[in-house]
Write a protein that holds these residues in place. Structure first.
Motif, PDB file in Angstrom:
ATOM      1  N   TYR A  88      43.055 -37.447  -5.982  1.00 11.30           N
ATOM      2  CA  TYR A  88      43.328 -36.124  -6.553  1.00 11.30           C
ATOM      3  C   TYR A  88      42.266 -35.148  -6.046  1.00 11.30           C
ATOM      4  N   ASP A  89      42.664 -33.916  -5.857  1.00 16.29           N
ATOM      5  CA  ASP A  89      41.694 -32.824  -5.717  1.00 16.29           C
ATOM      6  C   ASP A  89      42.364 -31.558  -6.211  1.00 16.29           C
ATOM      7  N   LYS A  90      41.584 -30.698  -6.849  1.00 16.55           N
ATOM      8  CA  LYS A  90      42.204 -29.490  -7.397  1.00 16.55           C
ATOM      9  C   LYS A  90      42.313 -28.380  -6.345  1.00 16.55           C
ATOM     10  N   ALA A  91      41.641 -28.544  -5.208  1.00 15.32           N
ATOM     11  CA  ALA A  91      41.687 -27.514  -4.152  1.00 15.32           C
ATOM     12  C   ALA A  91      42.783 -27.834  -3.142  1.00 15.32           C
ATOM     13  N   PRO A  92      43.756 -26.936  -2.974  1.00 15.92           N
ATOM     14  CA  PRO A  92      44.840 -27.184  -1.999  1.00 15.92           C
ATOM     15  C   PRO A  92      44.313 -27.447  -0.584  1.00 15.92           C
ATOM     16  N   SER A  93      43.236 -26.748  -0.195  1.00 18.88           N
ATOM     17  CA  SER A  93      42.685 -26.934   1.159  1.00 18.88           C
ATOM     18  C   SER A  93      42.142 -28.361   1.328  1.00 18.88           C
ATOM     19  N   ALA A  94      41.512 -28.887   0.273  1.00 13.74           N
ATOM     20  CA  ALA A  94      40.978 -30.259   0.338  1.00 13.74           C
ATOM     21  C   ALA A  94      42.114 -31.267   0.474  1.00 13.74           C
ATOM     22  N   VAL A  95      43.173 -31.049  -0.278  1.00 15.85           N
ATOM     23  CA  VAL A  95      44.325 -31.969  -0.232  1.00 15.85           C
ATOM     24  C   VAL A  95      44.916 -32.005   1.174  1.00 15.85           C
ATOM     25  N   MET A  96      45.047 -30.841   1.801  1.00 16.67           N
ATOM     26  CA  MET A  96      45.578 -30.780   3.170  1.00 16.67           C
ATOM     27  C   MET A  96      44.672 -31.527   4.151  1.00 16.67           C
ATOM     28  N   LYS A  97      43.347 -31.295   4.043  1.00 16.68           N
ATOM     29  CA  LYS A  97      42.397 -31.963   4.942  1.00 16.68           C
ATOM     30  C   LYS A  97      42.419 -33.478   4.739  1.00 16.68           C
ATOM     31  N   ALA A  98      42.451 -33.884   3.478  1.00 19.67           N
ATOM     32  CA  ALA A  98      42.462 -35.320   3.180  1.00 19.67           C
ATOM     33  C   ALA A  98      43.708 -35.980   3.767  1.00 19.67           C
ATOM     34  N   LYS A  99      44.860 -35.322   3.616  1.00 19.18           N
ATOM     35  CA  LYS A  99      46.107 -35.882   4.172  1.00 19.18           C
ATOM     36  C   LYS A  99      46.021 -36.001   5.695  1.00 19.18           C
ATOM     37  N   ASP A 100      45.433 -34.998   6.344  1.00 18.47           N
ATOM     38  CA  ASP A 100      45.251 -35.044   7.806  1.00 18.47           C
ATOM     39  C   ASP A 100      44.398 -36.250   8.210  1.00 18.47           C
ATOM     40  N   ASN A 101      43.275 -36.428   7.502  1.00 19.35           N
ATOM     41  CA  ASN A 101      42.363 -37.521   7.854  1.00 19.35           C
ATOM     42  C   ASN A 101      42.984 -38.886   7.607  1.00 19.35           C
ATOM     43  N   ILE A 102      43.747 -39.018   6.523  1.00 17.55           N
ATOM     44  CA  ILE A 102      44.423 -40.292   6.228  1.00 17.55           C
ATOM     45  C   ILE A 102      45.470 -40.588   7.316  1.00 17.55           C
ATOM     46  N   ARG A 103      46.165 -39.537   7.763  1.00 19.43           N
ATOM     47  CA  ARG A 103      47.137 -39.698   8.851  1.00 19.43           C
ATOM     48  C   ARG A 103      46.431 -40.121  10.142  1.00 19.43           C
ATOM     49  N   ASN A 104      45.296 -39.484  10.443  1.00 22.86           N
ATOM     50  CA  ASN A 104      44.518 -39.844  11.648  1.00 22.86           C
ATOM     51  C   ASN A 104      44.093 -41.302  11.632  1.00 22.86           C
ATOM     52  N   ALA A 105      43.833 -41.814  10.430  1.00 17.15           N
ATOM     53  CA  ALA A 105      43.389 -43.211  10.296  1.00 17.15           C
ATOM     54  C   ALA A 105      44.562 -44.185  10.231  1.00 17.15           C
ATOM     55  N   ASN A 106      45.808 -43.666  10.350  1.00  9.61           N
ATOM     56  CA  ASN A 106      47.026 -44.492  10.274  1.00  9.61           C
ATOM     57  C   ASN A 106      47.137 -45.237   8.942  1.00  9.61           C
ATOM     58  N   LEU A 107      46.729 -44.561   7.881  1.00  5.97           N
ATOM     59  CA  LEU A 107      46.722 -45.199   6.560  1.00  5.97           C
ATOM     60  C   LEU A 107      47.677 -44.536   5.572  1.00  5.97           C
ATOM     61  N   GLU A 108      48.553 -43.662   6.074  1.00  2.25           N
ATOM     62  CA  GLU A 108      49.404 -42.907   5.127  1.00  2.25           C
ATOM     63  C   GLU A 108      50.391 -43.793   4.360  1.00  2.25           C
ATOM     64  N   ASP A 109      50.649 -45.008   4.853  1.00  6.43           N
ATOM     65  CA  ASP A 109      51.514 -45.932   4.102  1.00  6.43           C
ATOM     66  C   ASP A 109      50.833 -46.440   2.833  1.00  6.43           C
ATOM     67  N   TYR A 110      49.506 -46.347   2.796  1.00  7.70           N
ATOM     68  CA  TYR A 110      48.754 -46.961   1.695  1.00  7.70           C
ATOM     69  C   TYR A 110      48.127 -45.946   0.736  1.00  7.70           C
ATOM     70  N   VAL A 111      47.989 -44.704   1.170  1.00 17.03           N
ATOM     71  CA  VAL A 111      47.240 -43.714   0.383  1.00 17.03           C
ATOM     72  C   VAL A 111      48.115 -42.519   0.038  1.00 17.03           C
ATOM     73  N   LYS A 112      48.102 -42.137  -1.216  1.00 21.15           N
ATOM     74  CA  LYS A 112      48.836 -40.929  -1.655  1.00 21.15           C
ATOM     75  C   LYS A 112      47.836 -39.934  -2.250  1.00 21.15           C
ATOM     76  N   ILE A 113      48.003 -38.657  -1.909  1.00 26.87           N
ATOM     77  CA  ILE A 113      47.054 -37.626  -2.359  1.00 26.87           C
ATOM     78  C   ILE A 113      47.814 -36.491  -3.047  1.00 26.87           C
ATOM     79  N   TYR A 114      47.293 -36.074  -4.198  1.00 26.19           N
ATOM     80  CA  TYR A 114      47.965 -35.037  -4.997  1.00 26.19           C
ATOM     81  C   TYR A 114      46.990 -33.924  -5.369  1.00 26.19           C
ATOM     82  N   GLU A 115      47.544 -32.718  -5.485  1.00 26.67           N
ATOM     83  CA  GLU A 115      46.742 -31.572  -5.939  1.00 26.67           C
ATOM     84  C   GLU A 115      46.713 -31.591  -7.468  1.00 26.67           C
ATOM     85  N   ARG A 116      45.612 -32.092  -8.016  1.00 24.08           N
ATOM     86  CA  ARG A 116      45.472 -32.168  -9.475  1.00 24.08           C
ATOM     87  C   ARG A 116      44.014 -31.976  -9.871  1.00 24.08           C
ATOM     88  N   ASN A 117      43.823 -31.386 -11.060  1.00 18.37           N
ATOM     89  CA  ASN A 117      42.497 -31.314 -11.648  1.00 18.37           C
ATOM     90  C   ASN A 117      42.316 -32.569 -12.510  1.00 18.37           C
TER      91      ASN A 117
END
Length: 385
Positions: free
Chosen positions: A260-289
């Motif tokens: 979770y992260d409450k900042a939309p920019s952080a969520v976008m960056k985190a998703k990019d990095n997880i994709r770069n690591a080829n781990l998107e099948d295992y990790v889910k990220i949401y915009e939440r406080n």
């Protein structure tokens, strides 16, 4: 085995024992923890493997010579005793990283300069040519460490610090170092056998490291290069064989890893990095406080995170840490929650008693990795069952 040689893995303060355990599990010989380092023995293939697979190592050094240095002349002479043509040609490049803890030498820059002169002069005298210094992409990276009168000369097998995993292209204001993240996870006992949550995930580093541990993915599989790839004895075939053998040991993961992260920019960056690591099948990220969330199921939950300290991120510390404690207590039963903070005062406001405190450093900041155990119902009831 006659092909084994001594190596040193550098790490952060507090990670020596877990790095030693990693090395033993990988198959290293004669593993001995020191301060911010672990020494061990292995062959060339193991040197490749250590760089690829170790999660808590910052660098792997290969010592090649040791001598006593108490002045400029003895330093120069000691460096000249090494036949540098074994490691580099006159038309190649090198760089020297020096660390000095000695009454005889005050400046690491001066030591690096003297050692450079000794190497260059050796080539000039033998061949009439000389290698040049390249600080960014040298063919050989040399590590000089002077402690009192002992001068240790090593080859840096890694190059850039091993926390540069290769998957993180986008970061936030205060990203956590990948090796620090991996070490925190291993110290917390994370083994991939429950659901995992990073409730303040920033650019996703802890999530990526958690997923790689859970799936036994080599830490540096996404890295673009290692220093040993430019060495004279580089064996591409052996390296590929080591990569393939490590990838065969990856495993499936059957729980949820969530950020979770409450900042939309952080969520976008985190998703990019997880994709770069080829781990998107295992990790889910949401915009939440996190303070507005509740635990999503009844099973055990493992939580590791790096909340803001007020060092580089502007927060109201007292209120923030009080809310953190309240959220854990009221909304996250059956959870082991670990987080790191360099603000030791702030821990008073959490309002919960940590069951563990481990001293670490986040950069130059002395920090604590703390554990809070949230039981189902009351703690008392837990022990009366």
């Amino acid at each position: 085995m006659e092909n084994n040689f001594a190596m040193v893995a550098k790490t952060f303060f507090g990670f020596e024992e877990i790095l030693a355990k990693e090395l033993q599990q990988l198959g290293a010989q004669r593993v001995e923890p020191g301060v911010r380092m672990v020494s061990f023995f292995g062959d060339k293939g193991f040197m490749y493997k250590a760089n690829l697979a170790l999660r808590t190592a910052l660098k792997i050094l290969k010592p090649i010579h040791k001598f006593r240095a108490f002045n400029e002349a003895s330093l120069y002479k000691g460096i000249q005793m090494i036949d540098w043509s074994e490691f580099i040609d006159a038309n190649q490049t090198f760089v020297i990283d020096a660390t000095v803890h000695s009454d005889h030498f005050k400046h690491s820059e001066f030591v690096a300069q003297k050692c450079k002169d000794a190497i260059v002069d050796q080539f000039r005298n033998k061949t009439g040519q000389r290698p040049s210094v390249d600080k960014n992409h040298p063919d050989l990276r040399i590590n000089i460490h002077i402690g009192r009168e002992d001068c240790n000369v090593s080859l840096d097998t890694s190059g850039a610090s091993l926390h540069h995993r290769g998957y993180r292209t986008a970061t936030n204001i205060a990203p956590i170092n990948e090796v620090l993240a991996a070490g925190m996870l291993l110290l917390s006992g994370w083994d991939g056998r429950s659901d995992f949550l990073d409730p303040m995930c920033g650019s996703g580093t802890i999530l990526a490291e958690a997923a790689m541990i859970a799936c036994n993915v080599p830490a540096n599989i996404n890295r673009k290069e290692f220093a040993f790839e430019k060495w004279k004895d580089w064996d591409n075939e052996l390296f590929d064989m080591i990569v393939n053998s490590l990838l065969k040991k990856t495993r499936e993961f059957h729980y949820a890893i969530v950020g979770y992260d409450k900042a939309p920019s952080a969520v976008m960056k985190a998703k990019d990095n997880i994709r770069n690591a080829n781990l998107e099948d295992y990790v889910k990220i949401y915009e939440r406080n996190f303070f507005d969330t509740q635990k999503e199921n009844n099973g055990p939950l493992h939580m590791v995170f790096n909340p803001p300290y007020g060092e580089r991120l502007d927060i109201q510390l007292e209120r923030f840490y009080r809310e953190l404690g309240d959220t854990l207590k009221n909304s996250y039963p059956n959870t082991n929650a670990w987080f790191i903070t360099a603000n030791l005062e702030a821990l008073k406001y959490v309002g919960l008693k940590p069951s563990r405190k481990i001293k670490l450093f986040n950069g130059s900041l002395e920090a604590r990795l703390v554990k809070y155990e949230m039981y189902e119902g009351s703690r008392k009831a837990k022990f009366q069952q």
